[in-house]
Scaffold this motif. Structure first.
Motif, mmCIF file in Angstrom:
data_model
loop_
_atom_site.group_PDB
_atom_site.id
_atom_site.type_symbol
_atom_site.label_atom_id
_atom_site.label_comp_id
_atom_site.label_asym_id
_atom_site.label_seq_id
_atom_site.Cartn_x
_atom_site.Cartn_y
_atom_site.Cartn_z
ATOM 1 N N LEU A 74 0.825 -1.171 -0.024
ATOM 2 C CA LEU A 74 -0.100 0.117 -0.061
ATOM 3 C C LEU A 74 0.608 1.222 0.078
ATOM 4 O O LEU A 74 0.447 2.300 -0.419
ATOM 5 C CB LEU A 74 -0.879 -0.259 1.277
ATOM 6 C CG LEU A 74 -2.084 -0.869 1.112
ATOM 7 C CD1 LEU A 74 -2.698 -1.061 2.689
ATOM 8 C CD2 LEU A 74 -3.200 -0.418 -0.033
ATOM 9 N N PHE A 75 1.946 1.049 0.747
ATOM 10 C CA PHE A 75 2.816 2.369 0.729
ATOM 11 C C PHE A 75 3.726 2.660 -0.576
ATOM 12 O O PHE A 75 3.595 3.800 -0.887
ATOM 13 C CB PHE A 75 3.818 2.150 1.951
ATOM 14 C CG PHE A 75 4.886 3.398 2.116
ATOM 15 C CD1 PHE A 75 4.439 4.512 2.744
ATOM 16 C CD2 PHE A 75 6.093 3.428 1.613
ATOM 17 C CE1 PHE A 75 5.386 5.652 2.684
ATOM 18 C CE2 PHE A 75 7.057 4.369 1.706
ATOM 19 C CZ PHE A 75 6.466 5.483 2.352
ATOM 20 N N LEU A 76 3.927 1.675 -1.278
ATOM 21 C CA LEU A 76 4.582 1.958 -2.618
ATOM 22 C C LEU A 76 3.592 2.331 -3.674
ATOM 23 O O LEU A 76 4.073 2.810 -4.842
ATOM 24 C CB LEU A 76 5.263 0.401 -2.880
ATOM 25 C CG LEU A 76 6.685 0.195 -2.077
ATOM 26 C CD1 LEU A 76 7.097 -1.190 -2.345
ATOM 27 C CD2 LEU A 76 7.592 1.139 -1.897
ATOM 28 N N PHE A 77 2.368 1.481 -3.749
ATOM 29 C CA PHE A 77 1.509 1.782 -4.799
ATOM 30 C C PHE A 77 0.206 2.515 -4.447
ATOM 31 O O PHE A 77 -0.514 2.662 -5.282
ATOM 32 C CB PHE A 77 1.207 0.372 -5.366
ATOM 33 C CG PHE A 77 2.433 -0.454 -5.666
ATOM 34 C CD1 PHE A 77 3.242 -0.097 -6.792
ATOM 35 C CD2 PHE A 77 2.582 -1.574 -4.839
ATOM 36 C CE1 PHE A 77 4.169 -0.786 -7.169
ATOM 37 C CE2 PHE A 77 3.809 -2.226 -5.386
ATOM 38 C CZ PHE A 77 4.576 -1.917 -6.320
ATOM 39 N N GLY A 78 -0.120 2.917 -3.015
ATOM 40 C CA GLY A 78 -1.284 3.666 -2.792
ATOM 41 C C GLY A 78 -0.780 5.166 -3.062
ATOM 42 O O GLY A 78 0.205 5.691 -3.646
ATOM 43 N N GLY A 79 -1.994 5.752 -2.771
ATOM 44 C CA GLY A 79 -2.175 7.430 -3.310
ATOM 45 C C GLY A 79 -1.206 8.154 -2.200
ATOM 46 O O GLY A 79 -1.017 7.705 -1.148
ATOM 47 N N ALA A 80 -1.156 9.315 -2.468
ATOM 48 C CA ALA A 80 -0.440 10.236 -1.620
ATOM 49 C C ALA A 80 -0.977 10.522 -0.270
ATOM 50 O O ALA A 80 -0.558 10.820 0.902
ATOM 51 C CB ALA A 80 -0.007 11.551 -2.193
ATOM 52 N N THR A 81 -2.403 10.508 -0.494
ATOM 53 C CA THR A 81 -3.259 10.756 0.900
ATOM 54 C C THR A 81 -3.334 9.913 1.983
ATOM 55 O O THR A 81 -3.680 10.400 3.087
ATOM 56 C CB THR A 81 -4.672 10.986 0.332
ATOM 57 O OG1 THR A 81 -5.127 9.948 -0.510
ATOM 58 C CG2 THR A 81 -4.826 12.197 -0.715
ATOM 59 N N ILE A 82 -2.631 8.583 1.564
ATOM 60 C CA ILE A 82 -2.775 7.752 2.627
ATOM 61 C C ILE A 82 -1.354 7.259 2.935
ATOM 62 O O ILE A 82 -1.071 6.424 3.822
ATOM 63 C CB ILE A 82 -3.337 6.398 2.183
ATOM 64 C CG1 ILE A 82 -2.991 5.659 1.166
ATOM 65 C CG2 ILE A 82 -4.942 6.605 2.100
ATOM 66 C CD1 ILE A 82 -3.373 4.206 0.838
ATOM 67 N N GLN A 83 -0.149 7.992 2.456
ATOM 68 C CA GLN A 83 1.071 7.542 2.802
ATOM 69 C C GLN A 83 1.516 7.774 4.188
ATOM 70 O O GLN A 83 2.091 6.987 4.903
ATOM 71 C CB GLN A 83 1.950 8.185 1.800
ATOM 72 C CG GLN A 83 2.189 7.716 0.488
ATOM 73 C CD GLN A 83 3.196 8.211 -0.460
ATOM 74 O OE1 GLN A 83 3.449 9.417 -0.259
ATOM 75 N NE2 GLN A 83 3.972 7.468 -1.249
ATOM 76 N N ASN A 84 0.966 9.029 4.793
ATOM 77 C CA ASN A 84 1.350 9.115 6.037
ATOM 78 C C ASN A 84 0.895 8.162 6.803
ATOM 79 O O ASN A 84 1.603 7.609 7.993
ATOM 80 C CB ASN A 84 0.936 10.382 6.550
ATOM 81 C CG ASN A 84 2.011 11.673 6.245
ATOM 82 O OD1 ASN A 84 2.771 11.359 5.208
ATOM 83 N ND2 ASN A 84 1.742 12.841 6.686
ATOM 84 N N PHE A 85 -0.549 7.705 6.684
ATOM 85 C CA PHE A 85 -1.067 6.728 7.756
ATOM 86 C C PHE A 85 -0.395 5.422 7.573
ATOM 87 O O PHE A 85 -0.145 4.583 8.567
ATOM 88 C CB PHE A 85 -2.684 6.614 6.972
ATOM 89 C CG PHE A 85 -3.550 5.557 7.635
ATOM 90 C CD1 PHE A 85 -3.704 5.829 8.991
ATOM 91 C CD2 PHE A 85 -3.748 4.228 6.913
ATOM 92 C CE1 PHE A 85 -4.326 4.672 9.646
ATOM 93 C CE2 PHE A 85 -4.594 3.549 7.600
ATOM 94 C CZ PHE A 85 -4.900 3.557 8.754
ATOM 95 N N ILE A 86 -0.160 4.972 6.143
ATOM 96 C CA ILE A 86 0.515 3.561 6.138
ATOM 97 C C ILE A 86 1.897 3.688 6.752
ATOM 98 O O ILE A 86 2.346 2.610 7.391
ATOM 99 C CB ILE A 86 0.766 3.317 4.499
ATOM 100 C CG1 ILE A 86 -0.821 3.241 3.924
ATOM 101 C CG2 ILE A 86 1.426 1.992 4.182
ATOM 102 C CD1 ILE A 86 -1.643 2.224 4.674
ATOM 103 N N LEU A 87 2.699 4.714 6.595
ATOM 104 C CA LEU A 87 4.066 4.905 7.174
ATOM 105 C C LEU A 87 3.932 4.818 8.555
ATOM 106 O O LEU A 87 4.649 4.164 9.344
ATOM 107 C CB LEU A 87 4.784 6.207 6.794
ATOM 108 C CG LEU A 87 6.139 6.227 7.348
ATOM 109 C CD1 LEU A 87 7.044 5.243 6.869
ATOM 110 C CD2 LEU A 87 6.789 7.726 6.722
ATOM 111 N N VAL A 88 2.859 5.371 9.389
ATOM 112 C CA VAL A 88 2.971 5.179 10.695
ATOM 113 C C VAL A 88 2.456 3.989 11.158
ATOM 114 O O VAL A 88 3.095 3.576 12.104
ATOM 115 C CB VAL A 88 1.464 6.134 11.275
ATOM 116 C CG1 VAL A 88 1.225 5.965 12.602
ATOM 117 C CG2 VAL A 88 1.910 7.576 11.034
ATOM 118 N N LEU A 89 1.762 3.333 10.308
ATOM 119 C CA LEU A 89 1.306 1.671 10.571
ATOM 120 C C LEU A 89 2.841 0.943 10.504
ATOM 121 O O LEU A 89 3.020 0.258 11.301
ATOM 122 C CB LEU A 89 0.228 1.096 9.674
ATOM 123 C CG LEU A 89 -1.043 1.892 9.876
ATOM 124 C CD1 LEU A 89 -2.282 1.133 9.026
ATOM 125 C CD2 LEU A 89 -1.416 1.870 11.084
#
Length: 308
Positions: free
Chosen positions: A250-265
């Motif tokens: 998700l972090f590599l291929f998801g959108g910019a709007t969820i990158q912070n959320f995914i990185l926190v996880l």
């Protein structure tokens, strides 16, 4: 049997090495707030032609947005842009100006927050984190009420939780300095998520400790905790690894709007798995054996603790 608990002071030292630099950055620089906490507007733009970040910054300055924050996103030709608060008219002006200079583009998303909403989000975020911590402490103390000193279990779980939150905050403070990484409402959502995940992993270990105490597998509390960790180690690692694979995708291929959320996880799950094994359970043993003084004496001379 592998002696995990016997290395408990080393676990604490590793945690300190990771957390202390983050605390220093937090004290000096703090976190880089996104528009959810400071007000402003963001948009993610996708250009058909290749656009240089420096040229894009120059074009935005000509459009009256000299303070714009520009970041590459995972999509090719995509940019995440943060500017002062603008309405639909301001957005159209920026888009028209950029299209005139760089050719066709697509607005993937647009988000705007007023100062009043930003202040409310900060307050609600603080209340949510505090309420979650108090609720977890009370629940774990109640769940282990039949154990000796049940409050210790809740306290150790909260300390492990704070450990994970400090790891995330510290890393994001460092990333904010070097990579302009901002925190937003999704960041708070991610922190609350890892709080739940971390505590869940810790409770699994604590529950096995309770079962082994009931079974009376040993009179030595350290042996009981170590056995419980080994019995739950495979489950903890397998659960975390499978979750990390999904999050990495998700972090590599998801959108910019969820990158912070995914990185926190990503950061939180790694830290949470570590803390449930090396911090929460180790603290129980240190507390049971009254080893706080020994730990303080151990810090300047770690070799003296190699035997136990």
């Amino acid at each position: 049997m592998f002696d995990i608990i016997g290395k408990r002071f080393w676990f604490f030292l590793i945690s300190a090495v990771v957390i202390i630099p983050g605390i220093i950055f937090l004290a000096i620089f703090g976190l880089r707030p996104g528009i959810d906490f400071t007000s402003g507007s963001t948009m993610t733009l996708s250009f058909e032609e290749t656009v240089d970040q420096g040229d894009l910054r120059e074009a935005l300055a000509e459009l009256g947005q000299s303070d714009a924050v520009i970041q590459y996103t995972t999509g090719e030709g995509n940019f995440f842009i943060r500017v002062k608060e603008i309405g639909e008219g301001g957005k159209e002006q920026i888009v028209d100006g950029l299209e005139e200079r760089f050719g066709p583009l697509t607005v993937l998303d647009f988000y705007s927050v007023s100062p009043v909403v930003a202040q409310e989000l900060v307050r609600y975020a603080a209340i949510a984190v505090a309420a979650a911590a108090v609720g977890i402490l009370l629940y774990i103390s109640w769940a282990f009420r039949k154990m000796p000193a049940p409050f210790r279990y809740g306290t150790c779980a909260i300390i492990a939780l704070v450990h994970d939150v400090l790891v995330v905050l510290g890393i994001f403070s460092i990333l904010g300095v070097f990579l302009n990484m901002e925190v937003n409402a999704m960041f708070i959502t991610g922190v609350l998520t890892i709080i739940g995940y971390s505590v869940n992993d810790t409770i699994v270990v604590f529950d096995r400790i309770r079962e082994n105490i009931t079974k009376g597998i040993s009179r030595d509390f350290e042996v009981i905790v170590n056995s419980s960790l080994i019995e739950t180690l495979g489950r903890s690692l397998n659960t975390s690894l499978t979750t990390l694979f999904v999050l990495l995708a998700l972090f590599l291929f998801g959108g910019a709007t969820i990158q912070n959320f995914i990185l926190v996880l990503l950061i939180g799950i790694i830290s949470g798995t570590y803390s449930s094994i090396g911090v929460a359970s180790s603290l129980l043993v240190v507390w049971e054996k009254g080893e706080w003084g020994r730990f303080i004496r151990w810090l300047p001379l770690p070799r003296a603790a190699d035997g136990g």
